[in-house]
Design a protein around this motif. Sequence first.
Motif, short mmCIF file in Angstrom:
data_model
loop_
_atom_site.label_atom_id
_atom_site.label_comp_id
_atom_site.label_asym_id
_atom_site.label_seq_id
_atom_site.Cartn_x
_atom_site.Cartn_y
_atom_site.Cartn_z
N PRO A 201 -10.91 -8.54 -3.50
CA PRO A 201 -9.49 -8.35 -3.82
C PRO A 201 -8.70 -7.61 -2.75
CG PRO A 201 -10.84 -7.93 -5.76
CD PRO A 201 -11.79 -8.15 -4.62
N LEU A 202 -9.26 -6.55 -2.18
CA LEU A 202 -8.53 -5.79 -1.16
C LEU A 202 -8.42 -6.57 0.14
CD1 LEU A 202 -9.85 -2.15 -1.72
CD2 LEU A 202 -7.72 -3.17 -2.49
N LEU A 203 -9.47 -7.31 0.49
CA LEU A 203 -9.40 -8.14 1.69
C LEU A 203 -8.36 -9.24 1.51
CD1 LEU A 203 -13.22 -8.53 2.55
CD2 LEU A 203 -11.62 -6.80 3.38
N GLN A 204 -8.28 -9.79 0.30
CA GLN A 204 -7.29 -10.83 0.02
C GLN A 204 -5.86 -10.29 0.12
OE1 GLN A 204 -8.97 -12.02 -3.83
NE2 GLN A 204 -9.36 -14.07 -3.01
N GLN A 205 -5.69 -9.00 -0.12
CA GLN A 205 -4.36 -8.39 -0.07
C GLN A 205 -4.00 -7.89 1.32
OE1 GLN A 205 -3.62 -5.63 -3.47
NE2 GLN A 205 -5.46 -6.54 -4.32
N GLY A 206 -4.88 -8.06 2.29
CA GLY A 206 -4.51 -7.72 3.66
C GLY A 206 -5.32 -6.62 4.31
N LEU A 207 -6.35 -6.11 3.64
CA LEU A 207 -7.20 -5.11 4.27
C LEU A 207 -8.21 -5.79 5.19
CD1 LEU A 207 -8.08 -2.09 4.44
CD2 LEU A 207 -9.73 -2.60 2.62
N ARG A 208 -8.42 -5.19 6.34
CA ARG A 208 -9.45 -5.66 7.28
C ARG A 208 -10.36 -4.48 7.58
NH1 ARG A 208 -9.78 -9.70 11.62
NH2 ARG A 208 -7.82 -10.51 10.81
#
Length: 660
Positions: A201-208
């Motif tokens: 979920p966090l990667l999908q929201q733009g976290l790398r």
Amino acid sequence: METAAFDKHFQACSQWRKQLLSKAYEYRQWLTNNRLLTDSAEEELDLLESQLSGDQLTLAFIGEFSRGKSELINALFFAEFGCRVLPSQPGRTTMCPTELMFDHDTRLSWIRLLPIETRLQQLSLMELREKPECWRQLPLSSTDPEAIKSTLSKVTETRLVSITDAEALGFDPAMLENSNEQPGMVSIPAWRHAMVSFPHPLLQQGLRVLDTPGLNAVGSEPELTLSLLPSADAVVFVLAADAGVSASDLSIWKERVMRMRFNGNGNLIAVLNKADTISDDMDPSNDPATMLNKLRQITASQLALTTDQVLPISAKQGLLGKARHDYRMLENSNLPRLEKLLADLLISQRGEPMVRQSAQKLQLMIAQSNNHLELRHSQVLQQQQQLSQLSNSNRENVDRLVIMTRNRQTTYQRQLQSLRASQRLIEMQARQLRSIVSDQQVNQMVERTRINLDSSWTTPGLSAAMRQFFHDLDNHLARLNHQIKLAARLQESVFHRFDEQFKVPVPAPKALQLELQMNSLTHIRNETEQFSTSLKMTLSIQNQVSRFFFNTSVNQVLQQTRMMQRQIQQWGHRSLQPLLEHCHQQKHLMQQHLKSLNKLGRSGQDARRRQQALRALADKINQQKKLLQQIEVSLDQPAYTPKLTTTGQPLVLVSDKRAI
């Protein structure tokens, strides 16, 4: 994932960004419907929408081998799988830099691996990202923990090569493991870089997330120090509590991490991992909490940080606590405090300011549109008043007003001609500015440097060749800064003359600002100088490795100078656009007013029709203002702004020998 503060805060920031993007689309449609979408407004909206769509936050983990970086990432992001997704067994695990992100284009899960031999091609990672044929891509399950674990174990693979081959690939043999079975051979990573797309979920929201190996990899991959780490929004420096700050830890900190802070990245945290192993069996009076607090103070002093920036944790206990839903163990691990601190660094200090800056840009554009509507509204009211006063007047008064309006129209026409001449001057200056940092200029400097590198047979000669390149680049940048000041004066003088003549406050576009690119170029130069003073290999290998590092530096330089060229070009187009648009609009309004005045006097019916048309126009302008106000509502109000704190009670960690 049970990272409540981190997850909620990140989701709220992501939602705010999406809301702003929606508002930008609404505003674009409003401009289009009202025939106000100028070329400059369209360029600004394109840039704003691109920034909001592509905004990512990067969290980097850096430290020596076996400090628990991968274990910490498992605990923070993958505990719900109930096993270690990223390899984190004792010893050297992650052997190459690994980026965790989500591929929004394909929306697929995969791992891409770049063979270590690509270093011999003298191509940077940035160039190789555009060459999919150079990577090995494998599908990655998003639901089967064992399948995920098996696929991601690829990042631990190594291969045996000769010392000469290892040096040619940019490794320092002193930092490599010798093979017991094959004398004269050393172990190196099989892969140069890994990229993982995963639907977290966090990667999908733009976290790398960037996971790095130890000192040797940090020092031998130029793009890590030139681009990937400096661009990170927050950096977690991982230490082992049972080892403290070792010599190799301190080397990474001083040569890599501290340099990032001095280049503008102050979002640094040091974590003392494996804090659950701290105890003194010989002296029970030394309780773990006291020992950890003392170690925390010593570490903060060694790294020149505040104690709030140093956090003892146990990634193992955090992972166990989450996997088993053992909240006492999770609290003891201190992982929740780290999550709150990361939420503060990534969102409150980095993510929200970036989105707020976009909101302010959109607010400024809307305010300019609102000012334009206010001006049009006042002019419509003025024309209504004039028509009302003249409806029963004689033809002589009407003719006098026609002459006044025609003179004003002529004034705006002349001003347009003057502005177009000034615009041509500014565009000519913009071309001169772009030529100073053009690809041709940079490539000429690069070719001279490559010739000098090829002819250098001493270490000082190699260093001097690279220093000369940046000395030449500095001269070009000094010329650029001088010319920017001249261009700014020209722009200011044009707006000043306009204001004096028409007494209308037309806001000027932002001045040309290239400080961000200038700072990046300074960082690249510093890293290249640091590299050139640390060459320890044989001279023939030095030449090859120097060329490799220099090629990577050049690609980073070109990336920055091309960004400069684009910004200069955009500034040249926009610099006088508000004045040109204002004059065009005023000229059109005068033309409409002249038509109505010419009809006035021929019949009272024409005057009444014009009055009705002006009233309808005034009502339409008011409706446009209301729609604009609706777009502007809540642009700067994030949905969730928790109060985060990094202070708390002394840490007490309970040792747990159970395996996950």
